[in-house]
Design a protein around this motif. Structure first.
Motif, PDB file in Angstrom:
ATOM      1  N   LEU A   1       7.767  -2.577-103.615  1.00 28.74           N
ATOM      2  CA  LEU A   1       6.524  -2.129-102.993  1.00 28.74           C
ATOM      3  C   LEU A   1       5.377  -3.042-103.410  1.00 28.74           C
ATOM      4  O   LEU A   1       5.287  -3.487-104.559  1.00 28.74           O
ATOM      5  N   LYS A   2       4.499  -3.304-102.466  1.00 22.95           N
ATOM      6  CA  LYS A   2       3.286  -4.061-102.748  1.00 22.95           C
ATOM      7  C   LYS A   2       2.087  -3.125-102.705  1.00 22.95           C
ATOM      8  O   LYS A   2       2.139  -2.044-102.108  1.00 22.95           O
ATOM      9  N   VAL A   3       1.007  -3.555-103.329  1.00 21.94           N
ATOM     10  CA  VAL A   3      -0.199  -2.723-103.362  1.00 21.94           C
ATOM     11  C   VAL A   3      -0.647  -2.389-101.943  1.00 21.94           C
ATOM     12  O   VAL A   3      -1.062  -1.259-101.656  1.00 21.94           O
ATOM     13  N   THR A   4      -0.518  -3.339-101.041  1.00 28.18           N
ATOM     14  CA  THR A   4      -0.963  -3.139 -99.657  1.00 28.18           C
ATOM     15  C   THR A   4      -0.048  -2.203 -98.867  1.00 28.18           C
ATOM     16  O   THR A   4      -0.387  -1.833 -97.738  1.00 28.18           O
ATOM     17  N   ASP A   5       1.100  -1.844 -99.428  1.00 29.73           N
ATOM     18  CA  ASP A   5       2.012  -0.924 -98.734  1.00 29.73           C
ATOM     19  C   ASP A   5       1.559   0.526 -98.848  1.00 29.73           C
ATOM     20  O   ASP A   5       2.076   1.391 -98.134  1.00 29.73           O
ATOM     21  N   ILE A   6       0.631   0.805 -99.750  1.00 28.16           N
ATOM     22  CA  ILE A   6       0.122   2.163 -99.915  1.00 28.16           C
ATOM     23  C   ILE A   6      -1.082   2.337 -99.002  1.00 28.16           C
ATOM     24  O   ILE A   6      -2.164   1.786 -99.245  1.00 28.16           O
ATOM     25  N   ASP A   7      -0.901   3.093 -97.937  1.00 27.06           N
ATOM     26  CA  ASP A   7      -1.957   3.292 -96.935  1.00 27.06           C
ATOM     27  C   ASP A   7      -2.531   4.695 -97.091  1.00 27.06           C
ATOM     28  O   ASP A   7      -2.007   5.666 -96.541  1.00 27.06           O
ATOM     29  N   SER A   8      -3.616   4.788 -97.856  1.00 26.09           N
ATOM     30  CA  SER A   8      -4.212   6.096 -98.121  1.00 26.09           C
ATOM     31  C   SER A   8      -5.000   6.620 -96.929  1.00 26.09           C
ATOM     32  O   SER A   8      -5.326   7.811 -96.875  1.00 26.09           O
ATOM     33  N   LYS A   9      -5.328   5.758 -95.960  1.00 20.41           N
ATOM     34  CA  LYS A   9      -6.037   6.209 -94.758  1.00 20.41           C
ATOM     35  C   LYS A   9      -5.104   7.017 -93.864  1.00 20.41           C
ATOM     36  O   LYS A   9      -5.464   8.086 -93.361  1.00 20.41           O
ATOM     37  N   ARG A  10      -3.897   6.501 -93.669  1.00 25.38           N
ATOM     38  CA  ARG A  10      -2.919   7.188 -92.824  1.00 25.38           C
ATOM     39  C   ARG A  10      -1.982   8.066 -93.640  1.00 25.38           C
ATOM     40  O   ARG A  10      -1.143   8.765 -93.065  1.00 25.38           O
ATOM     41  N   MET A  11      -2.090   7.992 -94.994  1.00 28.55           N
ATOM     42  CA  MET A  11      -1.239   8.754 -95.908  1.00 28.55           C
ATOM     43  C   MET A  11       0.241   8.460 -95.673  1.00 28.55           C
ATOM     44  O   MET A  11       1.079   9.357 -95.559  1.00 28.55           O
ATOM     45  N   VAL A  12       0.551   7.149 -95.621  1.00 29.53           N
ATOM     46  CA  VAL A  12       1.930   6.715 -95.466  1.00 29.53           C
ATOM     47  C   VAL A  12       2.193   5.562 -96.438  1.00 29.53           C
ATOM     48  O   VAL A  12       1.266   4.899 -96.922  1.00 29.53           O
ATOM     49  N   ILE A  13       3.474   5.344 -96.731  1.00 30.03           N
ATOM     50  CA  ILE A  13       3.923   4.199 -97.515  1.00 30.03           C
ATOM     51  C   ILE A  13       4.786   3.341 -96.595  1.00 30.03           C
ATOM     52  O   ILE A  13       5.714   3.855 -95.951  1.00 30.03           O
ATOM     53  N   ARG A  14       4.488   2.069 -96.551  1.00 28.40           N
ATOM     54  CA  ARG A  14       5.300   1.165 -95.740  1.00 28.40           C
ATOM     55  C   ARG A  14       6.427   0.611 -96.596  1.00 28.40           C
ATOM     56  O   ARG A  14       6.190   0.018 -97.644  1.00 28.40           O
ATOM     57  N   VAL A  15       7.655   0.813 -96.143  1.00 25.32           N
ATOM     58  CA  VAL A  15       8.830   0.276 -96.829  1.00 25.32           C
ATOM     59  C   VAL A  15       9.248  -0.968 -96.069  1.00 25.32           C
ATOM     60  O   VAL A  15       9.681  -0.895 -94.918  1.00 25.32           O
ATOM     61  N   ARG A  16       9.116  -2.119 -96.733  1.00 27.60           N
ATOM     62  CA  ARG A  16       9.421  -3.395 -96.078  1.00 27.60           C
ATOM     63  C   ARG A  16      10.892  -3.761 -96.268  1.00 27.60           C
ATOM     64  O   ARG A  16      11.380  -3.789 -97.392  1.00 27.60           O
ATOM     65  N   GLN A  17      11.556  -4.025 -95.165  1.00 30.08           N
ATOM     66  CA  GLN A  17      12.914  -4.564 -95.203  1.00 30.08           C
ATOM     67  C   GLN A  17      13.822  -3.765 -96.134  1.00 30.08           C
ATOM     68  O   GLN A  17      14.387  -4.277 -97.087  1.00 30.08           O
ATOM     69  N   GLY A  18      13.938  -2.461 -95.832  1.00 26.59           N
ATOM     70  CA  GLY A  18      14.868  -1.621 -96.572  1.00 26.59           C
ATOM     71  C   GLY A  18      16.299  -1.995 -96.228  1.00 26.59           C
ATOM     72  O   GLY A  18      16.575  -3.059 -95.650  1.00 26.59           O
ATOM     73  N   LYS A  19      17.235  -1.122 -96.567  1.00 31.85           N
ATOM     74  CA  LYS A  19      18.637  -1.406 -96.307  1.00 31.85           C
ATOM     75  C   LYS A  19      18.848  -1.659 -94.818  1.00 31.85           C
ATOM     76  O   LYS A  19      18.346  -0.926 -93.974  1.00 31.85           O
ATOM     77  N   GLY A  20      19.610  -2.718 -94.514  1.00 29.36           N
ATOM     78  CA  GLY A  20      19.794  -3.101 -93.119  1.00 29.36           C
ATOM     79  C   GLY A  20      18.646  -3.929 -92.592  1.00 29.36           C
ATOM     80  O   GLY A  20      18.534  -4.147 -91.385  1.00 29.36           O
ATOM     81  N   ARG A  21      17.768  -4.403 -93.511  1.00 24.14           N
ATOM     82  CA  ARG A  21      16.614  -5.228 -93.140  1.00 24.14           C
ATOM     83  C   ARG A  21      15.733  -4.534 -92.118  1.00 24.14           C
ATOM     84  O   ARG A  21      15.336  -5.122 -91.108  1.00 24.14           O
ATOM     85  N   LYS A  22      15.417  -3.282 -92.378  1.00 26.28           N
ATOM     86  CA  LYS A  22      14.578  -2.505 -91.465  1.00 26.28           C
ATOM     87  C   LYS A  22      13.338  -2.007 -92.191  1.00 26.28           C
ATOM     88  O   LYS A  22      13.419  -1.506 -93.311  1.00 26.28           O
ATOM     89  N   ASP A  23      12.189  -2.145 -91.530  1.00 24.66           N
ATOM     90  CA  ASP A  23      10.959  -1.545 -92.031  1.00 24.66           C
ATOM     91  C   ASP A  23      10.910  -0.084 -91.605  1.00 24.66           C
ATOM     92  O   ASP A  23      11.476   0.299 -90.575  1.00 24.66           O
ATOM     93  N   ARG A  24      10.228   0.720 -92.393  1.00 31.30           N
ATOM     94  CA  ARG A  24       9.993   2.105 -91.995  1.00 31.30           C
ATOM     95  C   ARG A  24       8.777   2.632 -92.754  1.00 31.30           C
ATOM     96  O   ARG A  24       8.321   2.037 -93.723  1.00 31.30           O
TER      97      ARG A  24
END
Length: 292
Positions: A140-163
Motif C-alpha cells: 500500500l502507498k500513502v496515496t492509496d488511502i482515499d479518505s474523501k471517498r472512504m476507500v482503499i485502492r489495492v494496486r495489482q492484487g492477485k491476478g494483477r487486478k486493481d480493486r
C-alpha cells in the motif's frame, strides 16, 4: 542463463505473470532438471511422474505443495516447448480440504491489544479491516488511502487486478495516528531498506509475537485476519457476491467456502430434530437399592 530459460522467462513476461510466480516457476524447473542432470527438452512425462513421486515420498511434500511444481512444468512444456500433452501427463494430487481456523470478534480484539508497535498494529488492523492479503498490505502507498471517498485502492492484487475496498472510519483514525507518528512518504508501511516497503516476513514475525503475547492458542497468521474478515462479514449478513468483490476472488466458489465456517449461517440453523414432537419421557430404572 540458458536460451531455454530465457525463452521461458520471456513467455512469462509476455503473459504478464506476477514476479513471484516467475521466480517460483524458474526455481521449480531448475530443481527438476538438476535432479535428472539433463535439459528439460530431453525429459518427458515419465520423468515428471518420477519427480512428483520423489517430492512426495523422499522430500515428504504435502499434496498442496506440489501446485507450483505442476504449474511450472505445464507452462514450460505446453507454452515454451509447445508440447501437446494432456493433463494426465502432469498428475496433480488431490488436496485434502481443510477449513481455516477462524478467530472470534473477542479474539481479534485481544490479538490487536497484544501488539506493542503502532506500526505493526496499523498493518495488521488494515489486513483485518479491509480483508487484504499480506502482499497487498505491504505494498500500500500513502496515496492509496482515499479518505474523501472512504476507500482503499489495492494496486495489482492477485491476478494483477486493481480493486477498491472499504476504508473503515475506525481504521482511518488508526492510520492517521500512525501517519502522525511515522510520517511515511511513498510506501504506507516502509521497511528497513530505503525505498522499499516492509517485507512479508517482518509482518509474519510481528503476527507470531503478538499471538504469543495474547495467549490465544489458535494459529494466527496475517492471512487468518483475512479469513476472519470474510467470515465476520458473512455472519453479520453481508451478501456473498459483495464479499467476493471485496476479497478480490475470481470465482464465487472461492468465496462460498466461507459459508461452511460462518456459524451464524451454518451452526445457528435449527436442526430438524428440534421440530419433532416431544416424545414421552424415558422411564428410568429404579435405584439399585430397591432390587433388594
Amino acid at each position: 542463463m540458458t536460451p531455454l530459460r530465457q525463452r521461458m522467462l520471456h513467455d512469462m513476461e509476455i503473459r504478464n505473470l506476477a514476479d513471484n510466480t516467475q521466480k517460483s516457476y524458474l526455481i521449480q524447473v531448475a530443481s527438476f532438471t538438476r535432479h535428472f542432470h539433463r535439459s528439460p527438452e530431453l525429459l518427458g512425462p515419465d520423468e515428471i511422474r518420477a519427480w512428483l513421486i520423489h517430492l512426495r515420498e523422499e522430500r515428504k511434500l504435502a499434496p498442496g505443495s506440489l501446485g507450483p511444481t505442476i504449474g511450472a512444468l505445464r507452462f514450460l512444456y505446453r507454452v515454451t516447448l509447445k508440447r501437446d500433452w494432456s493433463d494426465e501427463d502432469f498428475p496433480l494430487p488431490k488436496k485434502p480440504v481443510r477449513l481455516p481456523v477462524i478467530l472470534s470478534f473477542d479474539e481479534v480484539t485481544t490479538f490487536f491489544d497484544a501488539i506493542p508497535s503502532l506500526k505493526h498494529r496499523a498493518i495488521l488492523m488494515t489486513a483485518y479491516a479491509a480483508g487484504l492479503r499480506v502482499s497487498e498490505v505491504v505494498h500500500l502507498k500513502v496515496t492509496d488511502i482515499d479518505s474523501k471517498r472512504m476507500v482503499i485502492r489495492v494496486r495489482q492484487g492477485k491476478g494483477r487486478k486493481d480493486r477498491y475496498v472499504m476504508l473503515s472510519p475506525r481504521l482511518l483514525e488508526v492510520l492517521r495516528t500512525y501517519w502522525q507518528d511515522a510520517h511515511p512518504r511513498e510506501w504506507l508501511f516502509p521497511g528497513n531498506i530505503p525505498g522499499q516497503p516492509i517485507s512479508r516476513d517482518a509482518v509474519g514475525l510481528a503476527c507470531q509475537l503478538a499471538r504469543k503475547r495474547s495467549g490465544i492458542q489458535k494459529p494466527i497468521t496475517p492471512h487468518s485476519l483475512r479469513h476472519a474478515f470474510a467470515t465476520h462479514l458473512l455472519e453479520t449478513g453481508t451478501d456473498v457476491r459483495r464479499i467476493q468483490l471485496l476479497m478480490g476472488h475470481r470465482s464465487l466458489s472461492t468465496t462460498s467456502k466461507y459459508l461452511r465456517i460462518a456459524t451464524s449461517t451454518v451452526c445457528a440453523t435449527a436442526s430438524p430434530f428440534d421440530l419433532l414432537p416431544h416424545p414421552a419421557p424415558i422411564p428410568f430404572p429404579p435405584p439399585a437399592s430397591e432390587y433388594f
